[in-house]
Enzyme design. Structure first.
Site, PDB file in Angstrom:
ATOM      1  N   LYS A 215       0.910  -1.133   0.036  1.00  0.00           N
ATOM      2  CA  LYS A 215       0.012  -0.164  -0.118  1.00  0.00           C
ATOM      3  C   LYS A 215       0.777   1.304  -0.107  1.00  0.00           C
ATOM      4  CE  LYS A 215      -3.735  -2.268   0.567  1.00  0.00           C
ATOM      5  NZ  LYS A 215      -4.995  -1.963  -0.606  1.00  0.00           N
ATOM      6  N   ASP A 243      -0.124  -0.053  -4.499  1.00  0.00           N
ATOM      7  CA  ASP A 243      -1.712   0.147  -4.509  1.00  0.00           C
ATOM      8  C   ASP A 243      -1.702   1.534  -3.743  1.00  0.00           C
ATOM      9  OD1 ASP A 243      -4.246   0.145  -4.178  1.00  0.00           O
ATOM     10  OD2 ASP A 243      -4.309  -1.665  -3.371  1.00  0.00           O
ATOM     11  N   GLU A 269      -1.832   0.461  -8.566  1.00  0.00           N
ATOM     12  CA  GLU A 269      -3.285   0.160  -8.655  1.00  0.00           C
ATOM     13  C   GLU A 269      -4.097   1.359  -7.944  1.00  0.00           C
ATOM     14  OE1 GLU A 269      -3.790  -3.506  -6.561  1.00  0.00           O
ATOM     15  OE2 GLU A 269      -5.579  -3.365  -5.813  1.00  0.00           O
ATOM     16  N   GLU A 296     -11.432  -2.789  -8.322  1.00  0.00           N
ATOM     17  CA  GLU A 296     -12.292  -3.167  -7.074  1.00  0.00           C
ATOM     18  C   GLU A 296     -13.234  -2.137  -6.818  1.00  0.00           C
ATOM     19  OE1 GLU A 296      -8.567  -2.565  -4.326  1.00  0.00           O
ATOM     20  OE2 GLU A 296     -10.325  -2.022  -2.963  1.00  0.00           O
ATOM     21  N   ASP A 319     -13.882  -7.505  -9.211  1.00  0.00           N
ATOM     22  CA  ASP A 319     -14.165  -7.809  -7.563  1.00  0.00           C
ATOM     23  C   ASP A 319     -15.731  -8.732  -7.829  1.00  0.00           C
ATOM     24  OD1 ASP A 319     -13.911  -6.568  -4.743  1.00  0.00           O
ATOM     25  OD2 ASP A 319     -16.344  -6.783  -5.257  1.00  0.00           O
ATOM     26  N   HIS A 346      -9.297  -8.831  -7.649  1.00  0.00           N
ATOM     27  CA  HIS A 346      -9.417  -8.193  -6.181  1.00  0.00           C
ATOM     28  C   HIS A 346      -9.879  -9.079  -5.240  1.00  0.00           C
ATOM     29  CE1 HIS A 346     -11.342  -5.790  -2.797  1.00  0.00           C
ATOM     30  NE2 HIS A 346     -10.176  -5.485  -2.789  1.00  0.00           N
TER      31      HIS A 346
END
Lengths: 428, 428
Positions: A215, A243, A269, A296, A319, A346
């Protein structure tokens, strides 16, 4: 034999994940992973389970939205799935609440997925196999092509499915033998310190995962240090994705990713708003060759269509519980195949791994026919609450063998996590 | 002086409009115009009213979503509007339900609009004037520029507002004297026969409306006949727009509009999915010079930004109650001004005329500074239920003079139309 739906129960289920900072990222500092959960029961004694995933507040609204679908579902033949899906999505009054997006669309997703769980159980097969054994014509019949015809027609879809059909059996066998490759996000949450990051990267490698994800987006200095740390542990060539969870505007995305480029991100992402097709395209062009991934939070097939048309994404992150359930996700898998973009779903949250493995495996069997460049996200949280939890071996999802969509939560887990009266929340 | 919000009431209000086929179009054959309605009360005795508009089923879900915002609102200072808006839109858990779209975003819209109604009442001014007298800096402070900076920066916004500032007073006076031009959709509903269409077209001309609009998209032969009829009554040069309510895919939109081109459509509205920026752009290019208009279902400022960036629309149809309320609509007005696209607001339904007139008049006073090519939609339904209903004179909206956002429904109308227990529904 009757199979009329005679009961529909809904549950507001929440896990207090914010207490541990699991799942913390640049946009979601303190999620309480939650499920707006639905159980459909037929008069021949079967049950279908489904849910919309949320991260806490608002899960009551999401549960109420599922409840609003009760009149559409009760008394219906469980095999009437295709008609019921189109009826709920196309209802002229309900669609004002979207159309085809947000709370109402996620509610439809939960019900549609529960219908598929029910159908797969009644047929005694895991969903991926049930779908993977349907004829190309039957699969095309599941799809609503409205608003897609400038990019994907029923004829296109048939062509794609027929091309993969002769070799389905060998891919089914390969899935049963080797599973489907996974990547893990567990090392990369923002709430973890560098020591924990280092340890979890090492564990990911030891466990055979094919990729990890970090992240990013809260603080550039932190991100540079964390990426360097992960790179050091994982080596120069191991795929490490980043991400940003929609943190940036277009210019800041370009600037931030450019700064992280030396560490060779496998993809970036959600660099910006999931609604911003043109923004994603502009970012993709500017940060090339770093690939852009998103999905997602993409609300429906129409936005995915445009992301593909604009060349904005190199990986499509399906997703399982945001768009209109299995049916719309089949449309999205077909779109991705048409544009030659790999689908890397995801997952995480609660139950998203359980669901989405079926869609990725169906894609491999009957749509794209390929695993190249493809991995399913894996997060090692909350699986113990499911009756048929995912199994990871050698960094791969083991193909589910039990009937259904793996969507069913254990009764004790439901009871304990009911909000606000379950024991986890009331302390009783 | 205290002005804390101490009470929040919600009401599920529905009008049985489907009984008369008012409001029937190609996608919405039988709407029951509804309001998920909210009243905020302060400890100094003021009230703010707001609502999300829906067309029937699901209005309970929409009302529940507004109710879920109660913890954000209760106990707050009513003047804390800007912070409260950003808090609700940015809440990390709630935004999972959108982000910024659908049921949850419309709920935020209702609350934000109620806060503005309250603020305008406390200041003793109609909202359009309250906003139109704020400084450019204050107005820019109301806007969330996230995801807009590639198209509109705070500096751009200041430039636009400052340019219009010196001449605001004359436009305020002109509004008070002449109002703001309107067009009417009343003749054009699909449920009406040709005789009624002809009669209503004539009435529209007699009443001084500047434009009419026909619903199209259900049957091409019917549309050709109805357009010919309207053209015959209105004459060759009178602006007649057509509205497909999202009925078409890209290719069918192009084909259908091309067939109607000889009747000189003033614009074609919602030719396809409101999510399809690239689709709108492709249609606009193919049917040129027929202009494309959209907006009533556009979920937020990010999609409007792209429609403008892609050159997909020639008219932007602001809706007062779908995006995040007044604040986000100011962002959208600024975007339109930046791209030089006229705003012709969507109205009708229940209360949408009452609300949106304030935004169009604010646009005229302080943002675009122009009425050229601009008209506000008008539909003559359900105004009698409002405490300060719109007034049309000589085909123009008369500038509201009472304090507030004209959002307040009459108590007797609320009581009678409560769903399902009000007298209109229970028959009691």
């Amino acid at each position: 034999m009757s199979r009329r739906i005679v009961e529909m129960e809904t549950y507001d289920i929440r896990f207090p994940t914010s207490r541990e900072l699991d799942g913390s990222d640049a946009m979601n500092p303190d999620p309480d992973y939650s499920a707006a959960y639905v159980v459909l029961k037929t008069d021949d004694g079967h049950e279908g389970h489904g849910f919309a995933f949320t991260i806490g507040r608002g899960n009551d609204v999401q549960t109420a939205a599922i409840g609003a679908l009760r009149p559409y579902v009760l008394g219906r033949d469980a095999d009437d799935l295709g008609a019921l899906y189109k009826e709920m999505v196309g209802d002229s009054q309900l669609r004002w609440l979207g159309p085809e997006k947000g709370v109402m669309h996620m509610a439809i997703s939960a019900v549609v997925n529960a219908l598929w769980d029910l159908k797969a159980k009644r047929h005694g097969k895991p969903l991926w196999l049930l779908l993977g054994e349907m004829s190309p014509e039957e699969i095309v019949d599941l799809v609503d092509f409205r608003y897609l015809s400038d990019a994907l027609t029923p004829e296109d879809a048939l062509r794609i499915l027929r091309k993969a059909e002769p070799t389905r059996r060998e891919r089914i066998e390969s899935l049963r033998k080797d599973g489907y490759p996974a990547y893990t996000t567990s090392p990369g949450w923002l709430g973890y310190d560098d020591e924990k990051l280092r340890r979890l990267c090492k564990e990911a490698l030891d466990q055979g995962f094919k990729q990890i994800k970090l992240k990013v987006g809260a603080d550039l200095e932190d991100d540079l240090r964390r990426f360097a740390t992960a790179r050091e542990v994982c080596g120069p060539d191991f795929p490490i994705a980043i991400d940003a969870n929609q943190r940036w505007d277009v210019a800041s995305a370009i600037e931030w990713v450019t700064a992280l480029k030396p560490y060779n991100p496998h993809w970036v992402e959600e660099p910006t708003s999931p609604d911003d097709v043109l923004g994603h395209a502009a970012i993709a062009e500017a940060i090339s060759p770093v690939p852009v991934a998103t999905g997602e939070h993409v609300q429906n097939r129409i936005v995915f269509k445009q992301l593909l048309q604009a060349g904005a994404i190199s990986y499509l992150q399906l997703d399982s519980a945001r768009v209109g359930g299995v049916n719309e996700n089949i449309a999205i898998l077909l779109l991705a195949a048409k544009f030659g973009v790999p689908v890397c779903p995801h997952a995480g949250g609660v139950g998203l791994c359980e669901l989405v493995q079926h869609l990725a495996m169906f894609d491999f069997v009957a749509v794209s026919g390929s695993m190249e460049g493809r991995v399913i996200e894996y997060v090692d949280h909350l699986h113990e609450h499911f009756a048929d939890p995912v199994v990871i071996e050698q960094g791969c999802y083991v193909a589910p063998s039990l009937p259904g969509f793996s969507a069913q939560m254990r009764p004790a887990s439901i009871a304990a996590h009911l909000y606000p009266d379950g024991s986890v929340w009331s302390g009783s």
